[in-house]
Design an enzyme around this catalytic site. Structure first.
Site, PDB file in Angstrom:
ATOM      1  N   CYS A 114       0.928  -1.311  -0.253  1.00  0.00           N
ATOM      2  CA  CYS A 114       0.466  -0.092   0.658  1.00  0.00           C
ATOM      3  C   CYS A 114       0.409   1.327  -0.028  1.00  0.00           C
ATOM      4  O   CYS A 114       0.438   2.153  -0.552  1.00  0.00           O
ATOM      5  CB  CYS A 114      -0.720  -0.187   0.929  1.00  0.00           C
ATOM      6  SG  CYS A 114      -1.537  -1.897   1.767  1.00  0.00           S
ATOM      7  N   ARG A 143       6.278 -11.565   5.547  1.00  0.00           N
ATOM      8  CA  ARG A 143       5.605 -11.327   6.937  1.00  0.00           C
ATOM      9  C   ARG A 143       6.023 -13.098   7.812  1.00  0.00           C
ATOM     10  O   ARG A 143       6.673 -13.727   7.557  1.00  0.00           O
ATOM     11  CB  ARG A 143       4.080 -11.792   6.559  1.00  0.00           C
ATOM     12  CG  ARG A 143       4.214 -10.507   5.950  1.00  0.00           C
ATOM     13  CD  ARG A 143       2.083 -10.161   5.862  1.00  0.00           C
ATOM     14  NE  ARG A 143       2.061  -9.407   4.675  1.00  0.00           N
ATOM     15  CZ  ARG A 143       0.214  -9.578   4.499  1.00  0.00           C
ATOM     16  NH1 ARG A 143      -0.652  -9.569   5.081  1.00  0.00           N
ATOM     17  NH2 ARG A 143      -0.291  -8.180   3.425  1.00  0.00           N
ATOM     18  N   GLN A 154       1.684 -10.633  -3.658  1.00  0.00           N
ATOM     19  CA  GLN A 154      -0.271 -10.791  -4.161  1.00  0.00           C
ATOM     20  C   GLN A 154      -1.056 -10.046  -4.928  1.00  0.00           C
ATOM     21  O   GLN A 154       0.344  -9.597  -5.572  1.00  0.00           O
ATOM     22  CB  GLN A 154      -0.333  -9.461  -2.514  1.00  0.00           C
ATOM     23  CG  GLN A 154       0.098  -9.486  -0.930  1.00  0.00           C
ATOM     24  CD  GLN A 154      -0.464  -8.549  -0.106  1.00  0.00           C
ATOM     25  OE1 GLN A 154      -0.411  -7.625  -0.392  1.00  0.00           O
ATOM     26  NE2 GLN A 154      -1.427  -8.959   0.293  1.00  0.00           N
ATOM     27  N   ASP A 173      -2.303  -7.478  -5.910  1.00  0.00           N
ATOM     28  CA  ASP A 173      -2.353  -6.454  -5.024  1.00  0.00           C
ATOM     29  C   ASP A 173      -2.915  -5.344  -6.288  1.00  0.00           C
ATOM     30  O   ASP A 173      -2.856  -5.224  -7.167  1.00  0.00           O
ATOM     31  CB  ASP A 173      -1.601  -5.528  -4.336  1.00  0.00           C
ATOM     32  CG  ASP A 173      -1.916  -5.310  -3.105  1.00  0.00           C
ATOM     33  OD1 ASP A 173      -2.941  -4.921  -2.045  1.00  0.00           O
ATOM     34  OD2 ASP A 173      -1.334  -5.224  -1.797  1.00  0.00           O
ATOM     35  N   HIS A 212      -4.681  -0.999  -5.913  1.00  0.00           N
ATOM     36  CA  HIS A 212      -5.661   0.294  -5.100  1.00  0.00           C
ATOM     37  C   HIS A 212      -6.344   1.022  -5.929  1.00  0.00           C
ATOM     38  O   HIS A 212      -5.704   1.402  -7.108  1.00  0.00           O
ATOM     39  CB  HIS A 212      -4.625   0.997  -3.736  1.00  0.00           C
ATOM     40  CG  HIS A 212      -3.806   0.025  -2.876  1.00  0.00           C
ATOM     41  ND1 HIS A 212      -2.840  -1.103  -3.675  1.00  0.00           N
ATOM     42  CD2 HIS A 212      -4.035   0.167  -2.101  1.00  0.00           C
ATOM     43  CE1 HIS A 212      -2.677  -1.329  -1.729  1.00  0.00           C
ATOM     44  NE2 HIS A 212      -3.506  -0.765  -1.827  1.00  0.00           N
ATOM     45  N   LYS A 272     -15.763  -2.975   4.927  1.00  0.00           N
ATOM     46  CA  LYS A 272     -14.871  -3.953   3.528  1.00  0.00           C
ATOM     47  C   LYS A 272     -15.511  -4.915   3.021  1.00  0.00           C
ATOM     48  O   LYS A 272     -17.024  -5.659   3.726  1.00  0.00           O
ATOM     49  CB  LYS A 272     -13.559  -4.949   4.034  1.00  0.00           C
ATOM     50  CG  LYS A 272     -14.040  -5.614   5.332  1.00  0.00           C
ATOM     51  CD  LYS A 272     -12.949  -6.443   5.904  1.00  0.00           C
ATOM     52  CE  LYS A 272     -12.513  -7.115   6.852  1.00  0.00           C
ATOM     53  NZ  LYS A 272     -11.900  -8.062   7.510  1.00  0.00           N
ATOM     54  N   HIS A 302      -8.144  -0.579  -1.459  1.00  0.00           N
ATOM     55  CA  HIS A 302      -7.663  -1.736  -1.446  1.00  0.00           C
ATOM     56  C   HIS A 302      -7.990  -3.074  -2.004  1.00  0.00           C
ATOM     57  O   HIS A 302      -8.941  -2.970  -1.453  1.00  0.00           O
ATOM     58  CB  HIS A 302      -7.301  -2.419   0.032  1.00  0.00           C
ATOM     59  CG  HIS A 302      -6.059  -1.108   1.083  1.00  0.00           C
ATOM     60  ND1 HIS A 302      -4.639  -1.097   0.877  1.00  0.00           N
ATOM     61  CD2 HIS A 302      -6.593  -0.074   1.788  1.00  0.00           C
ATOM     62  CE1 HIS A 302      -4.952  -0.048   1.766  1.00  0.00           C
ATOM     63  NE2 HIS A 302      -6.205   0.106   2.397  1.00  0.00           N
TER      64      HIS A 302
END
Length: 652
Positions: free
Chosen positions: A349, A378, A396, A398, A400, A480, A526
């Site tokens: 992000c 992680r 990911q 991912d 945005h 979400k 997200h």
């Protein structure tokens, strides 16, 4: 199960005489047909079907005649089942302490398929589990009452001290409510507990209970504290349900992506490199590349800009984002580079925000959609690592979206459409959708929370998807949508998520210029569709049991010569297939029956067998793993059929 020989050419394609069967009989002895069930191209055969509905899972248990569907209730759909499982945990703890008086008890909850209890004691063996189960059966047979009692905190402390249960004392200290509730099994054993339980132990069908395994578990999940012995068990309302569950469990074991990944040479975790770090082997990398290319193509078509960002950044970036304050336990240690601290990224992000900030943005520029297949790192305890499902480094999918308030609904609807398009391409068309709303502690105004939540609801309603509302279950920074996909066994996997964020735009002070030339704060969304490539690949493997559809299979065709006399022609066929974009390989050096068995074992969708007649006529005799016999076909026609099947994502 049938022998490997009976399976090598037994399936629907041998159930009736055909020219192909006759052709193959020139090459290899064909045993009597033995039924074998393969996944259908857009679903799986009902022999192993498990269908999830709102109140139950349906599993098919094999019987001598026709398979009968046995409904497997869940804890949510059956209060009776939940009580049985909770009571089983207590009965098991009582049995353990009868057999092992020095064992100390901790906690024993119900879980999705049963129950567990953690004990501070010496390691247990399979023989010990059998003894514990026999003692549980005796307790159940005695039909002892479950009695609820309310006591003061002081009385509870006195009783715990009297029996020397230190973990229970710690649990008591964490209980804020008064009075303290205790459940007794007869007058012989008791536990701190809020319930619920069955009225008597006799309400449990002992033939519907089974102890499954023992595992190590840290007290309170803290690796610095005592390692406990966790006993897992399963419990059902009837013996038939237990049998159906055990059959379901066995099928899940057959589909385990860790075993299949090794058998098909798809991926590995190398001890020398460290746990939770995935090595994609050539065949697995082919599937990953197909996933990535499909993902990229569809994102571009939906108006996303594809980006790439670094794997590390200055530690200050993670201070601004708040990750160092709220997510530090999941991050790796910082590294010093030229007197500055850097951090491996746990999220993508902040990078996407920096790209947004690289220039002044106008309301005319919004919405801005950026997407990245970004690898993150992680920290995970070694004991929590699990194949591709729980790793330390993963990629990911991912993205945005930066948009105006009045664009939220349309953007969310666009994400839902894209999500459906991507997931359905890979064979997932059943979803469980949840909308999570504002929690007690949150950032952002009442007005923006209301607008965002309504936008999410309206987008879901427009899409026509049913969903459950989880009141107060949203993140502190925004509402979400979470989407779980259902696999061939009816299991649900969390993959897709869509989260509105009011927090990071404020932390990074990102703005756009509105129609009045005033600076305003954009809305940030997200979203991930697959979740991570590693986890999604693991789900794919188990969904298809390694039997990938033709368009997704790492090897689509295996060319097999009857003898080495046909080897040169087979090399020409293999080369031509590859030149036309078909993933083909040539195997030889063994007798044909073994070559065919090996192709079956490796779950190759198509086998192209070549004998003297095929060389003479420029053809191949084709056997489809999913479609049965295709007969003897000219090579060019074979290639054309493959390309059409791949383009339409259908079986050949």
């Amino acid at each position: 199960m049938a022998s490997s020989r009976s399976l090598l050419l037994s399936s629907s394609f041998l159930s009736k005489p055909s020219s192909f069967t006759s052709s193959l009989r020139r090459f290899v002895y064909l045993p009597s047909p033995t039924p074998r069930f393969y996944p259908k191209r857009h679903g799986f055969s009902t022999v192993f079907s498990v269908v999830t509905e709102p109140a139950a899972i349906y599993s098919t248990a094999p019987k001598k005649s026709e398979p009968a569907t046995v409904p497997l209730p869940s804890n949510d759909s059956s209060d009776k089942l939940l009580k049985i499982r909770h009571t089983c945990a207590h009965v098991m703890a009582m049995a353990v302490q009868k057999l092992f008086p020095d064992a100390k008890v901790t906690i024993g909850p119900w879980i999705d398929n049963g129950f567990y209890y953690d004990f501070d004691m010496e390691p247990l063996t399979d023989k010990d589990l059998k003894r514990i189960k026999k003692e549980m059966d005796r307790i159940i047979s005695r039909n002892l009452p479950l009695l609820r009692e309310e006591v003061t905190r002081e009385e509870a402390q006195r009783r715990i001290m009297a029996i020397n249960e230190p973990y229970k004392m710690e649990i008591l200290e964490s209980i804020e409510e008064e009075p303290i509730t205790v459940y007794h099994i007869g007058n012989e054993w008791w536990d701190l507990c809020a319930g619920p339980h069955v009225e008597t132990t006799g309400k449990i069908n002992k033939k519907a209970v089974e102890l499954e395994s023992v595992a190590g578990a840290y007290w309170r999940g803290d690796e610095k504290r005592q390692m406990l012995q966790r006993i897992y068990g399963t419990a059902w309302e009837s013996e038939e349900q237990l049998k159906a569950y055990l059959h379901f469990k066995e099928e899940a074991k057959r589909r385990d992506h860790r075993r299949i990944g090794q058998d098909l040479d798809l991926f590995s975790i190398q001890d020398e490199a460290g746990g939770g770090l995935v090595f994609w082997h050539p065949k697995g990398a082919i599937v990953r590349n197909i996933i990535e290319e499909s993902w990229k193509k569809m994102h571009v078509e939906h108006g996303y800009d594809l980006i790439y960002t670094p794997h590390i950044a200055k530690a200050d970036l993670w201070k601004i984002s708040g990750h160092l304050d709220f997510y530090r336990e999941n991050m790796y240690d910082q590294m010093e580079i030229e007197d500055e601290l850097y951090q491996l990224r746990p999220m993508n992000c902040p990078y996407h925000i920096l790209l947004y900030q690289r220039k002044r943005q106008s309301y005319r520029d919004l919405p801005i959609r950026v997407a990245e297949l970004g690898t993150v790192y992680r920290y995970e305890l070694s004991g929590s690592l699990h194949g591709l499902f729980r790793v330390r480094g993963f990629t990911q999918d991912d993205a945005h979206i930066f948009c105006l308030e009045d664009q939220i609904k349309d953007e969310i609807r666009g994400v839902l459409d894209l999500t459906e398009e991507i997931l359905s391409r890979f064979g997932f068309d059943k979803y469980e959708v949840n909308l999570s709303t504002r929690p007690e502690k949150s950032v952002g105004s009442d007005d923006i929370w209301e607008k965002a939540t309504c936008a999410l609801k309206d987008a879901l309603d427009d899409k026509g998807w049913s969903y459950e509302v989880d009141e107060g279950g949203g993140a502190f920074y925004g509402p979400k949508i979470d989407l779980k996909i259902e696999d061939a066994l009816g299991r649900k996997w969390q993959c897709s998520t869509i989260q509105v964020d009011f927090n990071l735009p404020q932390r990074f002070d990102i703005t756009y210029v509105d129609t009045n030339s005033d600076k305003k704060r954009p809305i940030m969304i997200h979203r991930a569709v697959l979740g991570s490539l590693e986890r999604f690949f693991g789900v794919l493997i188990e969904h298809y049991a390694g039997d990938f559809p033709l368009w997704l299979s790492p090897v689509q065709v295996r060319v097999l010569p009857v003898t080495d006399n046909q080897l040169e022609f087979c090399k020409e066929v293999s080369k031509k297939l590859k030149a036309c974009g078909v993933r083909a390989e040539l195997c030889h050096g063994e007798r044909l029956p073994k070559l065919i068995r090996n192709a079956e074992t490796q779950k190759i969708p198509l086998m192209a067998v070549v004998g003297p007649k095929e060389v003479e006529t420029g053809t191949v005799t084709v056997r489809s793993r999913f479609g049965g016999e295709l007969g003897t076909i000219p090579v060019d026609d074979f290639i054309n059929k493959i390309n059409i099947a791949v383009e339409t994502r259908t079986a050949l």
